[in-house]
Enzyme design. Structure first.
Site, PDB file in Angstrom:
ATOM      1  CE1 TYR A 142       6.878   5.938   3.752  1.00 16.55           C
ATOM      2  CE2 TYR A 142       5.500   4.939   5.642  1.00 16.55           C
ATOM      3  CZ  TYR A 142       5.810   5.424   4.523  1.00 16.55           C
ATOM      4  OH  TYR A 142       4.470   5.141   3.455  1.00 16.55           O
ATOM      5  CG  ASP A 188      16.567   9.508  -9.281  1.00 20.04           C
ATOM      6  OD1 ASP A 188      15.715   9.739  -8.415  1.00 20.04           O
ATOM      7  OD2 ASP A 188      18.049   9.444  -9.018  1.00 20.04           O
ATOM      8  CG  ASP A 223       9.503   2.669 -10.862  1.00 17.06           C
ATOM      9  OD1 ASP A 223       8.067   2.538 -10.182  1.00 17.06           O
ATOM     10  OD2 ASP A 223      10.528   2.614 -10.386  1.00 17.06           O
ATOM     11  CB  ILE A 224      14.262   4.328 -10.215  1.00 15.07           C
ATOM     12  CG1 ILE A 224      15.753   4.634 -10.068  1.00 15.07           C
ATOM     13  CG2 ILE A 224      13.746   2.938  -9.389  1.00 15.07           C
ATOM     14  CD1 ILE A 224      15.869   5.966  -9.776  1.00 15.07           C
ATOM     15  N   GLY A 231       5.716   0.270  -8.596  1.00 15.32           N
ATOM     16  CA  GLY A 231       5.419  -0.081  -7.107  1.00 15.32           C
ATOM     17  C   GLY A 231       4.269  -0.784  -6.799  1.00 15.32           C
ATOM     18  CB  ILE A 283      -1.984  -1.196   0.581  1.00 14.14           C
ATOM     19  CG1 ILE A 283      -2.090   0.276   0.884  1.00 14.14           C
ATOM     20  CG2 ILE A 283      -3.014  -1.348  -0.569  1.00 14.14           C
ATOM     21  CD1 ILE A 283      -3.395   0.663   1.444  1.00 14.14           C
TER      22      ILE A 283
HETATM   23  N1  SER Z   1       2.942   0.167   4.824  1.00 15.84           N
HETATM   24  C1  SER Z   1       3.908   1.261   5.056  1.00 15.84           C
HETATM   25  C2  SER Z   1       4.984   0.516   5.805  1.00 15.84           C
HETATM   26  O1  SER Z   1       4.848  -0.475   6.366  1.00 15.84           O
HETATM   27  C3  SER Z   1       3.185   2.247   5.991  1.00 15.84           C
HETATM   28  O2  SER Z   1       2.605   3.221   5.456  1.00 15.84           O
HETATM   29  O3  SER Z   1       6.035   1.142   5.895  1.00 15.84           O
END
Ligand code: SER
Length: 320
Positions: free
Chosen positions: A143, A53, A35-36, A12, A173
């Site tokens: 989330y 997984d 990774d998957i 990722g 990020i």
């Molecule tokens: N970068 C993430 C998102 O946008 C936030 O932690 O879901």
């Protein structure tokens, strides 16, 4: 650090750069990537790699036993926008994977865990400016709910079972190596790619939506600094606020325009606007500064310089 490291979610956006930084400093054989899928060839080919997984306890346990793993970085997760499409899957992946590694540490099979949390733990009732470490957290995305719940469990496993788990609330990020996927802050990466490839970007957030962001190198440094800090200095076992800069799509656009004057942008907000509106504009990271001397290095202008130079080189090389 003597024992080996396992990075779960190593293909990722953050996992891939964490893996290469750790491999460069410790040696390729010391860092097992998992990774998957095996799509990220750089990660797959630069050291030990396992298809795994993160929801399967027995597979992780087997990997940990085979390689004699001491530290796990659990970077697998379903992010905010995809999570809203698949709420049950997001909850299942984000929580089951965390319990899997917390329980391995509780059993003494591994010694140390890094688990990322996010600015998504905050919600519409949180103070938006300079959001404090300890404040109202009423997230409205699956989330965010999974990250806030995860933070509580991390603290619980530390206090109850003495599990050495450490965590950061990452902002958005920005990086050039591996694309993010399914997040709300993804625009701040997409915009640089489109500036270089198309000269135009259709932004899915409004021009004045301010969100906290960070360049990848700062995110990796924060992570490794937290993991290297003496146990006694880690006062928070939920998750630390960390910050670099706060920006709107318009500000990113303007910083790119200084390098690419003909670059154009349209704003067509979609469902991700509502998620972005529920998150803070800026973050107070005093606790991280005080406890383990965290300081960010990269500004928006530094980020734009590096992103454009790297992406231009990348797209040039794929043309030839
Ligand atoms: N970068 C993430 C998102 O946008 C936030 O932690 O879901």
């Amino acid at each position: 650090m003597s024992g080996k490291i396992l990075v779960i979610g190593a293909a990722g956006q953050i996992g891939s750069e964490l893996t290469s930084t750790l491999r460069n400093s410790l040696g390729n054989e010391k860092v097992v990537a998992a990774d998957i899928n095996d799509n990220n060839k750089e990660v797959v080919n630069s050291g030990p790699f396992e298809i795994l997984d993160a929801k399967e306890f027995s597979t992780i346990k087997q990997c940990v036993d085979t390689y004699n793993i001491e530290t796990v970085y659990l970077m697998a997760a379903m992010l905010s926008a995809t999570g809203e499409k698949y709420p049950e899957k997001a909850w299942d992946l984000n929580m089951t994977s965390l319990f899997n590694v917390l329980n391995l540490a509780k059993e003494g099979v591994i010694k140390k865990i890094f688990w990322p949390s996010s600015i998504a733990v905050f919600g519409p009732t949180t103070p938006k400016e300079n959001t404090p470490q300890h404040t109202i957290c009423e997230p409205t995305t699956v989330y965010g709910i999974s990250k806030l719940t995860g933070e509580r469990w991390c603290e619980y496993y530390n206090k109850k079972y003495n599990v050495d788990v450490r965590s950061l609330r990452y902002p958005g990020i920005i990086s050039y190596k591996t694309l993010p996927g399914g997040g709300t802050t993804d625009y701040a990466v997409d915009i640089y790619h489109k500036a270089v490839t198309d000269g135009h970007y259709d932004c899915f957030l409004k021009e004045d939506t301010e969100l906290p962001m960070m360049f990848m190198e700062d995110a990796i440094n924060a992570t490794l600094q937290l993991m290297a800090a003496a146990e006694s200095t880690i006062k928070l076992r939920s998750s630390y606020n960390v910050a670099a800069f706060s920006i709107t799509p318009k500000e990113v656009y303007e910083s790119i325009k200084k390098h690419i004057p003909q670059f154009t942008i349209d704003y067509n907000p979609d469902s991700r606007q509502q998620i972005a509106d529920s998150w803070p504009c800026s973050i107070d990271d005093n606790s991280a500064q005080k406890d383990w001397q965290w300081h960010s290095k990269y500004s928006l202008e530094d980020t734009t310089d590096i992103m454009l130079a790297q992406l231009k080189a990348k797209y040039e090389s794929t043309k030839n």
